[in-house]
Enzyme design. Structure first.
Site, PDB file in Angstrom:
ATOM      1  N   HIS A 151       0.844  -1.202   0.000  1.00  0.00           N
ATOM      2  CA  HIS A 151       0.000   0.000   0.000  1.00  0.00           C
ATOM      3  C   HIS A 151       0.882   1.256   0.000  1.00  0.00           C
ATOM      4  O   HIS A 151       0.847   2.065   0.924  1.00  0.00           O
ATOM      5  CB  HIS A 151      -0.923  -0.008   1.228  1.00  0.00           C
ATOM      6  N   THR A 166      -3.935   1.113  -9.006  1.00  0.00           N
ATOM      7  CA  THR A 166      -2.586   0.885  -9.541  1.00  0.00           C
ATOM      8  C   THR A 166      -2.248  -0.600  -9.548  1.00  0.00           C
ATOM      9  O   THR A 166      -1.637  -1.106 -10.501  1.00  0.00           O
ATOM     10  CB  THR A 166      -1.549   1.655  -8.720  1.00  0.00           C
ATOM     11  N   ALA A 167      -2.626  -1.311  -8.505  1.00  0.00           N
ATOM     12  CA  ALA A 167      -2.327  -2.747  -8.419  1.00  0.00           C
ATOM     13  C   ALA A 167      -3.009  -3.527  -9.528  1.00  0.00           C
ATOM     14  O   ALA A 167      -2.407  -4.429 -10.132  1.00  0.00           O
ATOM     15  CB  ALA A 167      -2.745  -3.286  -7.055  1.00  0.00           C
ATOM     16  N   ARG A 168      -4.270  -3.194  -9.817  1.00  0.00           N
ATOM     17  CA  ARG A 168      -4.988  -3.908 -10.875  1.00  0.00           C
ATOM     18  C   ARG A 168      -4.421  -3.560 -12.253  1.00  0.00           C
ATOM     19  O   ARG A 168      -4.369  -4.423 -13.142  1.00  0.00           O
ATOM     20  CB  ARG A 168      -6.485  -3.594 -10.786  1.00  0.00           C
ATOM     21  N   GLY A 206      -5.171   5.452  -4.369  1.00  0.00           N
ATOM     22  CA  GLY A 206      -4.966   4.912  -5.699  1.00  0.00           C
ATOM     23  C   GLY A 206      -4.221   3.596  -5.726  1.00  0.00           C
ATOM     24  O   GLY A 206      -3.799   3.133  -6.791  1.00  0.00           O
ATOM     25  N   ASN A 207      -4.061   2.954  -4.554  1.00  0.00           N
ATOM     26  CA  ASN A 207      -3.301   1.700  -4.490  1.00  0.00           C
ATOM     27  C   ASN A 207      -3.998   0.562  -5.227  1.00  0.00           C
ATOM     28  O   ASN A 207      -3.362  -0.174  -5.980  1.00  0.00           O
ATOM     29  CB  ASN A 207      -3.057   1.319  -3.026  1.00  0.00           C
TER      30      ASN A 207
END
Length: 260
Positions: A186, A195-197, A191-192
């Site tokens: 994180h 961004t991860a997806r 926006g974590n």
């Protein structure tokens, strides 16, 4: 020689392969661009941006966003601007190599209307908690004194993976792990998840080509969002105590998204 990673866990790789349905690769190879896509509009990028945003609670419908992007329909800016930003981040990722610098740039793009400019594309400096709707702490992320180091480890492992020949199943396994480890660190103020997806799909595209952008994983995660979040929670409450041996249900969601 086996690859050694700094942060990416590999203990579940064999179990993942043993449970992997080989027909998933056929489904992936059959993916193709939508007839709605034009030179200035991408249907599947819209699907990704809308449903990744909906996972985060944005009140936006795919039909409305398509009318906005493809037909020029006008809505209040608050209804479309965050999704427009995420759409732009996906477009950026589709034409840029996955690197630490481009990940930060993508985050800056997708948080233009979420974070102050001083926090866009910048690692957080404070503690981070994920809070439930009723005000309970659901997860305690990596503390700021180690978050930057953990991200450097993730960047290093990602570079190794990009340079390593992987089977189709291995690509999906590591893509989902990049998604999961990123979420658990994180690293940003906000926006974590978005961004991860994006990172998950970006990695697949780097390894397997442009068909990756046609995977409707964000839509699948949204439609299964309680399962999605429950599978992320399984690993534990605090970053130092995470148990990635409990990650298999989460890792299996990506091939399920391709199968549907």
């Amino acid at each position: 020689m086996p690859v050694t990673f700094q942060i990416i866990p590999t203990t579940l790789l064999q179990a993942y392969k043993d449970s992997f349905d080989s027909s998933i690769k056929e489904n992936f190879e059959a993916l193709q661009e939508s007839e709605l896509t034009t030179s200035t509009f991408s249907f599947y990028t819209s699907v990704s941006a809308v449903f990744s945003s909906k996972i985060e609670g944005e009140d936006i419908e795919l039909d409305s966003f398509i009318k906005h992007k493809r037909l020029g329909a006008h809505y209040q800016p608050d209804y479309t601007q965050k999704i427009d930003d995420l759409y732009g981040a996906y477009q950026f990722a589709a034409v840029n190599k996955l690197t630490p610098a481009t990940i930060l740039k993508a985050h800056a793009l997708l948080t233009k209307n979420i974070l102050h400019t001083s926090q866009q594309g910048k690692l957080r400096k404070g503690n981070m908690f994920v809070i439930t709707d009723d005000g309970k702490i659901e997860y305690v992320a990596a503390t700021p004194d180690i978050a930057a180091t953990e991200m450097q480890k993730l960047y290093s492992d990602t570079e190794i993976l990009l340079d390593t020949e992987l089977s189709f199943a291995e690509v999906l396994f590591y893509a989902a792990l990049l998604h999961l480890v990123f979420v658990k660190i994180h690293p940003f103020e906000d926006g974590n998840g978005r961004t991860a997806r994006l990172l998950e799909k970006w990695f697949i595209a780097q390894k397997l080509g442009a068909k990756a952008w046609f995977i409707q994983s964000e839509k699948y995660y949204y439609n299964q969002h309680q399962v999605y979040y429950n599978n992320i929670r399984k690993l534990g409450l605090e970053y130092p105590d995470l148990d990635y041996n409990k990650a298999l249900p989460f890792l299996q969601m990506l091939p399920q998204a391709i199968a549907t």
